[in-house]
Design a protein around this motif. Structure first.
Motif, PDB file in Angstrom:
ATOM      1  N   GLY A   1      -7.936   0.888  16.244  1.00 24.55           N
ATOM      2  CA  GLY A   1      -7.192   2.392  16.318  1.00 24.55           C
ATOM      3  C   GLY A   1      -5.778   1.624  16.463  1.00 24.55           C
ATOM      4  N   LYS A   2      -5.418   0.328  16.395  1.00 22.07           N
ATOM      5  CA  LYS A   2      -3.600   0.526  16.593  1.00 22.07           C
ATOM      6  C   LYS A   2      -3.468   0.847  15.720  1.00 22.07           C
ATOM      7  CE  LYS A   2      -5.197  -1.366  21.164  1.00 22.07           C
ATOM      8  NZ  LYS A   2      -3.899  -1.485  22.417  1.00 22.07           N
TER       9      LYS A   2
ATOM     10  N   CYS B   1       8.257   6.320   6.781  1.00 23.18           N
ATOM     11  CA  CYS B   1       7.143   6.227   6.229  1.00 23.18           C
ATOM     12  C   CYS B   1       6.119   6.265   6.724  1.00 23.18           C
ATOM     13  CB  CYS B   1       7.590   5.061   5.730  1.00 23.18           C
ATOM     14  SG  CYS B   1       5.740   4.367   4.529  1.00 23.18           S
ATOM     15  N   PRO B   2       5.445   7.718   6.476  1.00 24.30           N
ATOM     16  CA  PRO B   2       4.490   8.180   7.015  1.00 24.30           C
ATOM     17  C   PRO B   2       3.322   7.417   6.758  1.00 24.30           C
ATOM     18  CG  PRO B   2       5.608  10.075   6.737  1.00 24.30           C
ATOM     19  CD  PRO B   2       6.652   8.734   5.200  1.00 24.30           C
ATOM     20  N   CYS B   3       2.839   6.801   5.754  1.00 23.38           N
ATOM     21  CA  CYS B   3       1.841   6.126   5.100  1.00 23.38           C
ATOM     22  C   CYS B   3       1.821   4.943   6.372  1.00 23.38           C
ATOM     23  CB  CYS B   3       1.965   5.797   3.398  1.00 23.38           C
ATOM     24  SG  CYS B   3       1.233   4.452   3.683  1.00 23.38           S
TER      25      CYS B   3
ATOM     26  N   ASP C   1       0.522  -0.863  -0.008  1.00 26.63           N
ATOM     27  CA  ASP C   1       0.240  -0.136   0.194  1.00 26.63           C
ATOM     28  C   ASP C   1       0.694   1.615  -0.092  1.00 26.63           C
ATOM     29  OD1 ASP C   1      -2.363  -1.630  -0.326  1.00 26.63           O
ATOM     30  OD2 ASP C   1      -2.313  -0.829   2.330  1.00 26.63           O
ATOM     31  N   CYS C   2       1.950   1.251   1.066  1.00 23.00           N
ATOM     32  CA  CYS C   2       2.577   2.557   1.194  1.00 23.00           C
ATOM     33  C   CYS C   2       3.698   2.833  -0.085  1.00 23.00           C
ATOM     34  CB  CYS C   2       3.340   2.127   2.194  1.00 23.00           C
ATOM     35  SG  CYS C   2       2.017   2.924   4.062  1.00 23.00           S
TER      36      CYS C   2
ATOM     37  N   ASP D   1       1.038   5.328   9.502  1.00 21.75           N
ATOM     38  CA  ASP D   1      -0.422   5.939  10.597  1.00 21.75           C
ATOM     39  C   ASP D   1      -1.441   5.137   9.377  1.00 21.75           C
ATOM     40  OD1 ASP D   1       0.715   8.723  10.865  1.00 21.75           O
ATOM     41  OD2 ASP D   1       0.312   9.212   8.709  1.00 21.75           O
ATOM     42  N   LYS D   2      -0.640   3.576   9.346  1.00 19.83           N
ATOM     43  CA  LYS D   2      -2.194   2.845   9.406  1.00 19.83           C
ATOM     44  C   LYS D   2      -2.249   1.767  10.470  1.00 19.83           C
ATOM     45  CE  LYS D   2      -1.616   0.651   4.444  1.00 19.83           C
ATOM     46  NZ  LYS D   2      -2.909   1.618   4.318  1.00 19.83           N
TER      47      LYS D   2
END
Length: 88
Positions: free
Chosen positions: A83-84, A72-74, A57-58, A77-78
């Protein structure tokens, strides 16, 4: 009529399996990066699975075996349904 229906079903199953395999196969980039990322993981198969999903995905995987998610922000942030963090 039954023979025609059976032939259609068998052909569609073969086609669906042939299309499914490449979609689940990882890229050489992700495979090598995730192998490095997960080499010290306690549950390595789970780490490789989720790392592979996140990498596809990222298009990136943080360096090292832990942390460095700022690279790698993507990936960072996944999150999962709870929500973990999703990515190891």
């Amino acid at each position: 009529m039954k023979l025609h229906f059976t032939t259609v079903v068998v052909c569609s199953l073969i086609l669906s399996f042939s299309l499914l395999e490449p979609a689940t196969a990882g890229s050489p980039f992700c495979d090598s990066k995730c192998a490095e990322r997960c080499k010290q993981a306690g549950v390595q198969d789970r780490c490789l699975k989720y790392c592979g999903i996140c990498c596809e995905d990222c298009k990136c995987v943080p360096s090292g075996t832990y942390g460095n998610k700022h690279e790698c922000p993507c990936y960072r942030d996944k999150v999962n349904k709870k929500g973990k963090p999703k990515c190891p």
